[in-house]
Design a protein around this motif. Structure first.
Motif, PDB file in Angstrom:
ATOM      1  N   GLN A 163       0.846  -1.191   0.000  1.00 46.14           N
ATOM      2  CA  GLN A 163       0.000   0.000   0.000  1.00 46.14           C
ATOM      3  C   GLN A 163       0.881   1.240   0.000  1.00 46.14           C
ATOM      4  O   GLN A 163       1.928   1.265   0.637  1.00 46.14           O
ATOM      5  N   PHE A 164       0.439   2.259  -0.707  1.00 46.16           N
ATOM      6  CA  PHE A 164       1.164   3.528  -0.739  1.00 46.16           C
ATOM      7  C   PHE A 164       0.263   4.617  -1.283  1.00 46.16           C
ATOM      8  O   PHE A 164      -0.807   4.352  -1.844  1.00 46.16           O
ATOM      9  N   THR A 165       0.715   5.853  -1.109  1.00 51.23           N
ATOM     10  CA  THR A 165       0.065   7.020  -1.698  1.00 51.23           C
ATOM     11  C   THR A 165       0.977   7.499  -2.818  1.00 51.23           C
ATOM     12  O   THR A 165       2.193   7.590  -2.634  1.00 51.23           O
ATOM     13  N   ASP A 201      -4.473   6.885  -3.017  1.00 51.10           N
ATOM     14  CA  ASP A 201      -4.049   5.703  -2.267  1.00 51.10           C
ATOM     15  C   ASP A 201      -4.198   4.473  -3.155  1.00 51.10           C
ATOM     16  O   ASP A 201      -5.238   4.290  -3.798  1.00 51.10           O
ATOM     17  N   ARG A 208       4.789   7.972  -1.551  1.00 52.41           N
ATOM     18  CA  ARG A 208       5.023   8.202  -0.126  1.00 52.41           C
ATOM     19  C   ARG A 208       4.184   7.199   0.669  1.00 52.41           C
ATOM     20  O   ARG A 208       3.280   6.568   0.139  1.00 52.41           O
ATOM     21  N   ASN A 209       4.486   7.059   1.938  1.00 48.93           N
ATOM     22  CA  ASN A 209       3.732   6.179   2.851  1.00 48.93           C
ATOM     23  C   ASN A 209       3.684   4.722   2.373  1.00 48.93           C
ATOM     24  O   ASN A 209       2.644   4.097   2.394  1.00 48.93           O
ATOM     25  N   LYS A 225       3.852   0.871   2.545  1.00 45.18           N
ATOM     26  CA  LYS A 225       3.656  -0.172   3.561  1.00 45.18           C
ATOM     27  C   LYS A 225       3.617  -1.516   2.870  1.00 45.18           C
ATOM     28  O   LYS A 225       2.984  -1.667   1.834  1.00 45.18           O
TER      29      LYS A 225
END
Length: 183
Positions: free
Chosen positions: A105-107, A146, A176-177, A179
């Motif tokens: 998962q990411f943005t 997302d 970014r972000n 996971k």
């Protein structure tokens, strides 16, 4: 300042030290590439609208008052670069023992024709397996969205994730972000 010869440049930057003793004084740089002129400040990246090969001309524009002027220190330089159309980001090895599903998962911001691809590597093998997108991206504002990718079944003791980003300097994807979840 002497012209700078560039090959397939899509980014230009003037490295300089400027002192502005008062608000009324300023210094800027005029850069001409491909018949277009741009005005930038020192250390401000200039993203060209397209790759350019040829000579880039440039000059300093100093403005002041009767009592004050900006000070341009010596050793002013112009640097340029060209962006690669594709790059990979690979995570460290992540423990995956006992899981049967890997989720990433990411943005991301994917302007224009830029793209992203997600792959997983099991136990250090030479093979990277594509991880499919689950559903569709969920917009979160300002062009960012997302994303959730998942692969089932997945069985390994260690997993590494590879993000492949494709784009241009004018339309570069950003992430970014990030996971990674193994369940």
């Amino acid at each position: 300042m002497p012209p700078v010869s560039v090959v397939a440049a899509d980014q230009v930057l003037v490295l300089a030290a400027v002192e502005r003793p008062m608000e009324e004084v300023d210094a800027a740089f005029e850069i001409t590439a491909g018949g277009k002129t741009y005005t930038v400040r020192e250390n401000q990246p200039l993203l060209l609208p397209a790759s350019f090969t040829g000579n880039v001309t440039w000059k300093a524009i100093l403005s002041g008052t009767a009592h004050a002027s900006p000070r341009l220190h010596r050793d002013v330089q112009m640097i340029w670069g060209r962006s690669l159309p594709s790059c990979d980001y690979v995570t460290r090895a992540i423990p995956a023992t006992g899981g049967d599903r890997v989720r990433v998962q990411f943005t991301a911001l994917t302007p224009g024709s830029s793209t992203l691809a997600v792959h997983v590597q099991a136990d250090g093998s030479a093979t990277w397996t594509a991880v499919p997108l689950e559903g569709s991206a969920t917009p979160v504002g300002d062009g960012w969205a997302d994303y959730s990718y998942a692969l089932t079944p997945f069985s390994a003791d260690l997993a590494r994730i590879k993000l492949t980003l494709n784009g241009t300097a004018q339309a570069a994807p950003r992430v970014r972000n990030l996971k990674v979840i193994v369940t």
